[in-house]
Design an enzyme around this catalytic site. Structure first.
Site, PDB file in Angstrom:
ATOM      1  N   ASP A   1       0.839  -1.206   0.000  1.00 20.84           N
ATOM      2  CA  ASP A   1       0.000   0.000   0.000  1.00 20.84           C
ATOM      3  C   ASP A   1       0.874   1.257   0.000  1.00 20.84           C
ATOM      4  OD1 ASP A   1       0.896  -0.160   2.593  1.00 20.84           O
ATOM      5  OD2 ASP A   1      -1.084   0.032   3.529  1.00 20.84           O
TER       6      ASP A   1
ATOM      7  N   ASP B   1      -1.110  -6.156  -0.480  1.00 18.04           N
ATOM      8  CA  ASP B   1      -1.359  -5.515   0.808  1.00 18.04           C
ATOM      9  C   ASP B   1      -2.845  -5.238   0.960  1.00 18.04           C
ATOM     10  OD1 ASP B   1       0.286  -4.903   2.899  1.00 18.04           O
ATOM     11  OD2 ASP B   1       1.186  -3.146   1.936  1.00 18.04           O
TER      12      ASP B   1
ATOM     13  N   GLU C   1      -1.396  -5.649   8.497  1.00 20.36           N
ATOM     14  CA  GLU C   1      -0.563  -5.116   9.577  1.00 20.36           C
ATOM     15  C   GLU C   1      -1.193  -5.439  10.928  1.00 20.36           C
ATOM     16  OE1 GLU C   1       0.231  -0.959   8.925  1.00 20.36           O
ATOM     17  OE2 GLU C   1       1.022  -1.318   6.907  1.00 20.36           O
TER      18      GLU C   1
ATOM     19  N   GLU D   1       9.153  -4.508  10.308  1.00 17.88           N
ATOM     20  CA  GLU D   1       9.545  -3.182   9.801  1.00 17.88           C
ATOM     21  C   GLU D   1       9.978  -2.274  10.950  1.00 17.88           C
ATOM     22  OE1 GLU D   1       6.788  -1.313   7.113  1.00 17.88           O
ATOM     23  OE2 GLU D   1       7.928   0.559   7.067  1.00 17.88           O
TER      24      GLU D   1
END
Ligand code: KIV
Length: 304
Positions: free
Chosen positions: A54, A93, A125, A192
């Site tokens: 994204d 994503d 996420e 991340e």
């Protein structure tokens, strides 16, 4: 460690190949791609996973962050990338809002990425709190990638893009997040923006391969954003970005050269132009000549 030499015959990467690579300590490579041509280049270079992230909200659409991009916008890009990817595993994503309302909605959106977009994995996420949702999406026969640490969709809650996992409490939470996703059966976990020591710990604790971005060298694989490695982002890069090319300079040079050639009439040259076949050219010349003669005769008559 078995490293596939550049140019060696390639084969289709699956979620099973990712696990195998982790077991064999063979680094996993992943890059983002957002359109057909970049996807083809990345796939043909032998990259294992192509992520339609994204992040395209910023790199392709010029937004400030990833929050506003929609499922339909993502799908538009996933479909294009699908046409360019042959061997790599294609990950899509799930954008912000596409799995935050309820589980039914999330499964429906994940299904769209597979049915309409041709994605092989969807990425979401969040850690522990997503574990049930991950199971439900896997129950719908869709492999899921987790993504923890600096999760850009949590931008407002985090108060900016900040490295995560710097305190013992945060490290414990990240460990819980990673193990919960692992138990839920994720195909891999993107890590991340976390300290490398924390990434090492997670990587050794979970059976799912970890794919790092700003998470140090100890992850099972590494991902970077296509535009970042090519200097196409119009700003200073993050600490973890390594520039492998300067596409901005190449493109700027080419565009300036084209502009200059058009203005100076150096483009197009004769050999860059189409020509009539000789018989048609001859016939056209005869026709034009006849017209010129008729025009000349009319003028004489008018003077008379
Ligand atoms: O959207 C994206 O590009 C990502 C990577 C940075 C992991 O999620």
């Amino acid at each position: 460690m078995s490293l596939t030499p550049i140019g060696a015959p390639r084969h289709k990467i699956t979620t099973a190949s990712l696990r195998e690579k982790k077991l064999q300590h063979e680094p996993i490579t992943c890059l983002t791609a957002y359109d057909y041509s970049s996807a083809r280049l990345v796939d043909e270079a032998g990259i294992n996973m192509v992520l339609v992230g994204d992040s395209l909200a910023m790199t392709m659409l010029g937004h400030e962050n990833t929050l506003s991009v929609t499922v339909d916008e993502m799908l538009h890009h996933v479909k294009a990338v699908r046409r360019g990817v042959k061997d790599a595993l294609l990950i899509a994503d799930m954008p912000y809002g596409s799995y935050h309302v309820d589980a039914k909605d999330a499964v429906r959106n994940a299904t769209r990425f597979v049915k309409e977009g041709g994605a092989e994995i969807v990425k979401m996420e969040g850690g522990e709190k997503r574990a049930d949702l991950v199971r439900q999406i896997i129950d719908a026969e869709i492999p899921v990638a987790g993504h923890i640490g600096l999760t850009p969709q949590s931008l407002n809650r985090m108060g900016g893009f900040k490295v995560q996992g710097k305190t013992l409490t945060d490290i414990e939470q990240l460990m819980r997040d990673a193990t919960a996703l692992d138990r839920a059966g994720v195909a891999c976990i993107f890590l991340e923006g976390i300290p490398r020591e924390v990434a090492d710990l997670i990587t050794s604790e979970v059976s799912a391969p970890t794919i790092g971005i700003g998470a140090g060298p100890g992850c099972d694989g590494q991902v970077l954003v296509f535009h970042d490695i090519l200097n196409l982002t119009f700003g200073p890069p993050a600490k973890f970005v390594r520039r492998y090319g300067d596409a901005a300079a190449e493109i700027t040079h080419a565009v300036h050269a084209f502009r200059a050639d058009v203005i100076s009439r150096q483009y197009p040259a004769d050999n860059e132009s189409y020509h009539l076949p000789p018989e048609t050219r001859q016939a056209l010349e005869t026709l034009l000549e006849r017209k010129r003669m008729m025009r000349g005769r009319k003028q004489i008559t008018a003077v008379d």
